[in-house]
Design a protein around this motif. Structure first.
Motif, short mmCIF file in Angstrom:
data_model
loop_
_atom_site.label_atom_id
_atom_site.label_comp_id
_atom_site.label_asym_id
_atom_site.label_seq_id
_atom_site.Cartn_x
_atom_site.Cartn_y
_atom_site.Cartn_z
N MET A 193 8.91 -2.81 15.60
CA MET A 193 8.02 -1.74 15.15
C MET A 193 7.34 -2.11 13.84
SD MET A 193 10.24 1.67 15.95
CE MET A 193 10.92 1.99 17.57
N LEU A 194 8.09 -2.72 12.93
CA LEU A 194 7.52 -3.11 11.65
C LEU A 194 6.39 -4.11 11.84
CD1 LEU A 194 7.58 -3.17 8.54
CD2 LEU A 194 9.30 -4.99 8.71
N ALA A 195 6.59 -5.06 12.76
CA ALA A 195 5.52 -6.03 13.03
C ALA A 195 4.26 -5.33 13.54
CB ALA A 195 6.01 -7.06 14.04
N GLY A 196 4.43 -4.32 14.38
CA GLY A 196 3.27 -3.57 14.87
C GLY A 196 2.59 -2.78 13.78
N ILE A 197 3.36 -2.12 12.92
CA ILE A 197 2.78 -1.34 11.82
C ILE A 197 2.03 -2.24 10.85
CG2 ILE A 197 3.34 0.13 9.84
CD1 ILE A 197 5.66 1.24 11.45
N GLU A 198 2.58 -3.42 10.59
CA GLU A 198 1.93 -4.32 9.64
C GLU A 198 0.65 -4.94 10.18
OE1 GLU A 198 4.93 -7.10 8.47
OE2 GLU A 198 5.61 -5.83 6.81
N ARG A 199 0.42 -4.82 11.50
CA ARG A 199 -0.85 -5.30 12.06
C ARG A 199 -1.95 -4.25 11.99
NH1 ARG A 199 2.70 -7.56 15.92
NH2 ARG A 199 2.32 -5.83 17.36
N ILE A 200 -1.65 -3.04 11.52
CA ILE A 200 -2.67 -2.02 11.36
C ILE A 200 -3.66 -2.48 10.29
CG2 ILE A 200 -3.11 0.37 10.67
CD1 ILE A 200 -0.37 1.09 11.76
N PRO A 201 -4.95 -2.43 10.54
CA PRO A 201 -5.92 -2.92 9.56
C PRO A 201 -5.81 -2.18 8.23
CG PRO A 201 -6.97 -2.61 11.69
CD PRO A 201 -5.59 -2.02 11.80
N ALA A 202 -6.07 -2.89 7.15
CA ALA A 202 -6.00 -2.31 5.81
C ALA A 202 -7.00 -1.17 5.63
CB ALA A 202 -6.25 -3.40 4.77
N GLU A 203 -8.12 -1.22 6.38
CA GLU A 203 -9.13 -0.17 6.26
C GLU A 203 -8.58 1.19 6.67
OE1 GLU A 203 -11.09 -4.07 6.39
OE2 GLU A 203 -9.53 -3.10 7.60
N TYR A 204 -7.62 1.22 7.59
CA TYR A 204 -7.05 2.49 8.02
C TYR A 204 -6.34 3.18 6.86
CZ TYR A 204 -7.79 1.39 12.98
OH TYR A 204 -8.34 1.12 14.21
N TRP A 205 -5.58 2.40 6.09
CA TRP A 205 -4.83 2.99 4.97
C TRP A 205 -5.78 3.45 3.86
CZ3 TRP A 205 -0.58 3.82 7.17
CH2 TRP A 205 0.00 2.88 8.03
N ARG A 206 -6.84 2.68 3.65
CA ARG A 206 -7.81 3.08 2.62
C ARG A 206 -8.51 4.38 3.02
NH1 ARG A 206 -10.21 -1.28 2.65
NH2 ARG A 206 -8.88 -2.29 1.12
N THR A 207 -8.84 4.49 4.31
CA THR A 207 -9.49 5.71 4.79
C THR A 207 -8.55 6.90 4.70
OG1 THR A 207 -10.88 4.41 6.30
CG2 THR A 207 -10.63 6.76 6.76
N SER A 208 -7.28 6.70 5.07
CA SER A 208 -6.32 7.81 4.99
C SER A 208 -6.14 8.28 3.57
CB SER A 208 -4.98 7.38 5.58
OG SER A 208 -4.35 6.40 4.76
N ALA A 209 -6.16 7.37 2.60
CA ALA A 209 -6.04 7.77 1.20
C ALA A 209 -7.28 8.54 0.75
CB ALA A 209 -5.83 6.54 0.32
N ASN A 210 -8.45 8.11 1.17
CA ASN A 210 -9.68 8.81 0.80
C ASN A 210 -9.73 10.22 1.39
OD1 ASN A 210 -10.62 6.58 -0.63
ND2 ASN A 210 -11.71 5.73 1.13
N LEU A 211 -9.12 10.40 2.56
CA LEU A 211 -9.10 11.72 3.19
C LEU A 211 -7.95 12.58 2.68
CD1 LEU A 211 -9.87 10.69 6.89
CD2 LEU A 211 -11.43 11.73 5.24
N GLY A 212 -7.10 12.03 1.84
CA GLY A 212 -5.98 12.80 1.29
C GLY A 212 -4.90 13.12 2.31
N MET A 213 -4.71 12.25 3.29
CA MET A 213 -3.72 12.48 4.32
C MET A 213 -2.31 12.34 3.75
SD MET A 213 -5.60 10.40 7.43
CE MET A 213 -4.21 10.58 8.54
N GLY A 214 -1.45 13.29 4.08
CA GLY A 214 -0.06 13.25 3.66
C GLY A 214 0.78 12.34 4.53
N SER A 215 2.08 12.35 4.27
CA SER A 215 2.98 11.46 4.98
C SER A 215 3.02 11.80 6.47
CB SER A 215 4.39 11.55 4.40
OG SER A 215 5.29 10.76 5.12
N PHE A 216 3.12 13.08 6.81
CA PHE A 216 3.19 13.46 8.23
C PHE A 216 1.89 13.15 8.95
CE2 PHE A 216 2.55 16.57 11.64
CZ PHE A 216 3.65 16.28 12.43
N ALA A 217 0.75 13.44 8.32
CA ALA A 217 -0.54 13.17 8.95
C ALA A 217 -0.75 11.67 9.14
CB ALA A 217 -1.67 13.77 8.12
N THR A 218 -0.32 10.89 8.16
CA THR A 218 -0.43 9.44 8.27
C THR A 218 0.39 8.93 9.44
OG1 THR A 218 -0.79 9.23 5.89
CG2 THR A 218 -0.09 7.27 7.07
#
Length: 535
Positions: A149-174
Motif C-alpha cells: 500500500m505504501l508503494a502505491g501511495i508514494e506513486r501518487i503525483p506530487a501535484e495531488y498533494w499540492r492541490t489538496s493543500a490549496n483546497l484546505g482538505m483535512g485528513s479525512f478528505a485527503t
C-alpha cells in the motif's frame, strides 16, 4: 519477440506444475486409494481454512491501512528507513523460526502472559488454536500489505498533494479523495495474495494449530502424501484448494476498479496533511503498535540466539556449506523470478496494447496475469513429491535437487515479485511510453535511459523479497535435503530435531540477520529526499 518469450515462460510454468501433478496421478494408477476422497473431516477443515484465511486477511488489511498512511505522511522522522526494513523482515523469515519467536511472546510461558499473570490474571492469552494462527498470519502479512500500500501511495503525483493543500482538505478528505482510490485499486490484489498465503499456510498451522480442530487443507494434503501416501486424495484436495481460492480471486478480479494513473512533472513529493499534532500522534501510535507486533518476536529470537555459542556455530564446516548452498539457491531463484515476472508483466501489457483487443489477446493476457497468482495454490510438497517421482528413474535424485529447489523457489516467489513490479511498471509505462515512442527511443537505449532509472527501486525491492523467501524456504528442501544439499533452514530443522535447541536458536538468529541484510539492500533507495527539494 516479447510476446513469444512471455508465452514460452507461461508454457514452462504450466509444464513444470503439470508434470508434477501427472507424476502423482501416474503413481496412483491401479491403486484403490485409502477410502473416500471427501468426508466429514475434509469438509470441516475446509470450513476452518476459509474462516481463518478470511479473518487473517481482514485483520491484516485493517491494520495495514493506517500503518501505510502513517509511513506515507511522516516521511522524514528519524528511523523511518529502519521501520520499513523491520516490516520487510517477516516475509523472508522461515515460518518455523517466526513461530518460535511468537511463542516466546504470546505463548503460555511467554512475555505477555508473564506480565498479565503478574497483574493477577492466569493464562489469559493462548497462542494455540485459531487465535494463534490469526496472530501469526497478521505478523507475517500485515507488513507485506502495508509495504504494498505504501508503494502505491508514494506513486501518487506530487501535484495531488499540492492541490489538496490549496483546497484546505483535512485528513479525512485527503484519505477519501486521494489515498482511498489508490488503496481500493490495490486491495483486490493484496487481499487475494494474503488470502492465498493464509489458505495455503502449513508450518504455522502445524505448529500453532493445537490439534485436529485447527487444521487446514494444506495440512491434509501433507498428511495424505507423507503418512498415507494417497496421491488421489492429495490431488483431489489440491483441486479443492485451487477451486476455492481461484473462485475468490476471480470475484476479486471482477470487482477490482481500473487503476488510476495521474500525469506528473516528477517533482519531489511534499505532503501537508500530516503536520498537525493530532495527525502526528495518531501516526506515531500506529507505527509503535506495528513495531511492537513485528519487533518483539525478533527481539525474542535475538535474545535466545545470543545465548548460543555463535563463534563455534559459524565456524563449523556444516554451517559454511549450508550458507553457500542457501546463498546460491536464493541468488539464482530470485534472478529467475524477477526476470519471469518482468517479462510476463510486459507481455500482458503488450497483448492488450491494441485499441480494441479481441477475445484471444484478452484471454492470453488474463492467463498470463492469473498464472502468477495461481502458482501459490499448488502446494510445494505436491511439486516436490511429483518431481521426486519423475526424477527417480534417472538415478540419484540428489543430483537434480538444486535445480528442482531453485525452480520451486522461483515459482513460489513469483506472486510476491509480481505484486511489487506490476503497479510500478504500469505507472512507469503510463508516464513514459508515449514520450519514448514520440522520441523514437526503444530497445537497449530505452532500458538504459528510461526504464532502469524509473524501475530500479521496485526491482531491488522485488529481488530482495525473492531472495529472502528462498533463503528461508524449508518446504522444497525438506523433500530433497541430504548430506550433499543442506541449506540453513534445513540445518536449523535438523538441529531442532536432534534437540540441540541452543544451536537452533543461534541459527535462527543468523537467518534473521541475513534477512535483515537483504532488506537493507532492498530498501536502500527508499530514503526520501528532503521535502521541497528535487531529486
Amino acid at each position: 519477440m516479447t510476446i513469444a518469450a512471455g508465452a514460452f515462460a507461461l508454457g514452462g510454468i504450466l509444464l513444470f506444475v503439470g508434470l508434477a501433478g501427472a507424476a502423482l496421478l501416474g503413481q496412483s494408477a491401479g491403486s484403490a486409494g485409502g477410502g473416500p476422497l471427501f468426508d466429514a473431516y475434509i469438509w470441516r477443515i475446509t470450513r476452518f481454512t476459509l474462516l481463518q484465511a478470511s479473518l487473517s486477511t481482514l485483520l491484516a488489511i485493517l491494520f495495514a491501512i493506517p500503518v501505510a498512511r502513517a509511513l506515507a505522511r511522516q516521511a522524514s522522522f528519524p528511523g523511518r528507513i529502519w521501520v520499513l526494513r523491520l516490516l520487510a523482515l517477516p516475509l523472508g523469515l522461515p515460518a518455523l523460526v517466526a513461530a518460535l519467536g511468537l511463542i516466546e511472546i504470546w505463548g503460555r510461558q511467554g512475555l505477555l502472559n508473564r506480565v498479565l499473570s503478574a497483574a493477577g490474571l492466569e493464562q489469559p492469552v493462548s497462542i494455540y488454536g485459531l487465535s494463534g494462527i490469526l496472530i501469526a498470519h497478521v505478523f507475517f502479512n500485515m507488513p507485506l500489505a502495508a509495504r504494498l500500500m505504501l508503494a502505491g501511495i508514494e506513486r501518487i503525483p506530487a501535484e495531488y498533494w499540492r492541490t489538496s493543500a490549496n483546497l484546505g482538505m483535512g485528513s479525512f478528505a485527503t484519505f477519501r479523495f486521494i489515498e482511498w482510490p489508490v488503496i481500493r485499486g490495490l486491495l483486490p490484489g493484496i487481499a487475494g495474495l494474503i488470502f492465498m498465503l493464509c489458505a495455503t499456510s502449513f508450518t504455522l498451522v502445524l505448529t500453532l494449530g493445537g490439534g485436529p480442530a485447527a487444521s487446514t487443507i494444506e495440512v491434509a494434503i501433507y498428511q495424505a502424501l507423507r503418512f498415507d501416501f494417497d496421491p488421489p486424495r492429495a490431488i483431489a484436495l489440491s483441486a479443492l484448494q485451487v477451486a476455492l481460492t481461484g473462485a475468490l480471486l476471480l470475484v476479486l478480479k471482477l470487482i477490482a476498479p481500473a487503476p488510476l494513473e495521474g500525469e506528473t512533472s516528477g517533482r519531489a513529493i511534499r505532503r501537508f496533511d500530516g503536520a498537525s499534532g493530532l495527525s502526528r500522534l495518531a501516526d506515531r501510535i500506529w507505527l509503535i503498535l506495528a513495531v511492537i507486533l513485528v519487533g518483539l518476536p525478533f527481539a525474542a529470537i535475538a535474545y535466545s540466539g545470543s545465548k548460543a555459542d555463535l563463534v563455534r556455530l559459524v565456524s563449523e564446516p556444516a554451517f559454511h556449506r549450508a550458507l553457500a548452498m542457501s546463498a546460491t539457491i536464493a541468488l539464482v531463484s530470485a534472478t529467475i523470478s524477477v526476470a519471469i515476472a518482468a517479462l510476463m508483466i510486459r507481455t500482458e501489457r503488450l497483448a492488450l496494447a491494441q485499441r480494441r483487443p479481441g477475445a484471444a489477446p484478452r484471454l492470453f493476457a488474463g492467463t498470463i496475469g492469473a498464472s502468477t497468482s495461481f502458482i501459490l495454490l499448488v502446494p510445494p510438497v505436491v511439486l516436490g513429491a511429483g518431481w521426486f517421482l519423475l526424477l527417480r528413474p534417472f538415478g540419484d535424485v540428489a543430483r537434480f535437487a538444486p535445480a528442482v529447489v531453485v525452480a520451486i523457489n522461483a515459482l513460489m516467489a513469483l506472486p510476491f515479485v509480481h505484486r511489487v513490479l506490476a503497479p510500478a511498471m504500469a505507472t512507469h509505462a503510463a508516464r513514459t511510453a508515449r514520450l519514448a515512442a514520440s522520441l523514437g527511443i526503444g530497445g537497449f537505449h530505452r532500458l538504459l535511459w528510461i526504464d532502469w532509472p524509473g524501475l530500479r527501486k521496485p526491482l531491488f525491492v522485488a529481488f530482495s523479497f525473492a531472495m529472502a523467501l528462498s533463503l528461508g524456504d524449508l518446504g522444497a528442501v525438506a523433500l530433497f535435503g541430504s548430506e550433499d544439499m543442506v541449506t540453513l533452514p534445513y540445518l536449523l530443522y535438523s538441529r531442532m530435531g536432534s534437540y540441540r535447541t541452543a544451536d537452533a536458536a543461534g541459527l535462527a538468529l543468523v537467518l534473521g540477520l541475513l534477512c535483515l541484510v537483504l532488506t537493507v539492500l532492498g530498501t536502500a533507495g527508499e530514503e526520501r529526499p528532503p521535502e521541497g527539494k528535487s531529486t
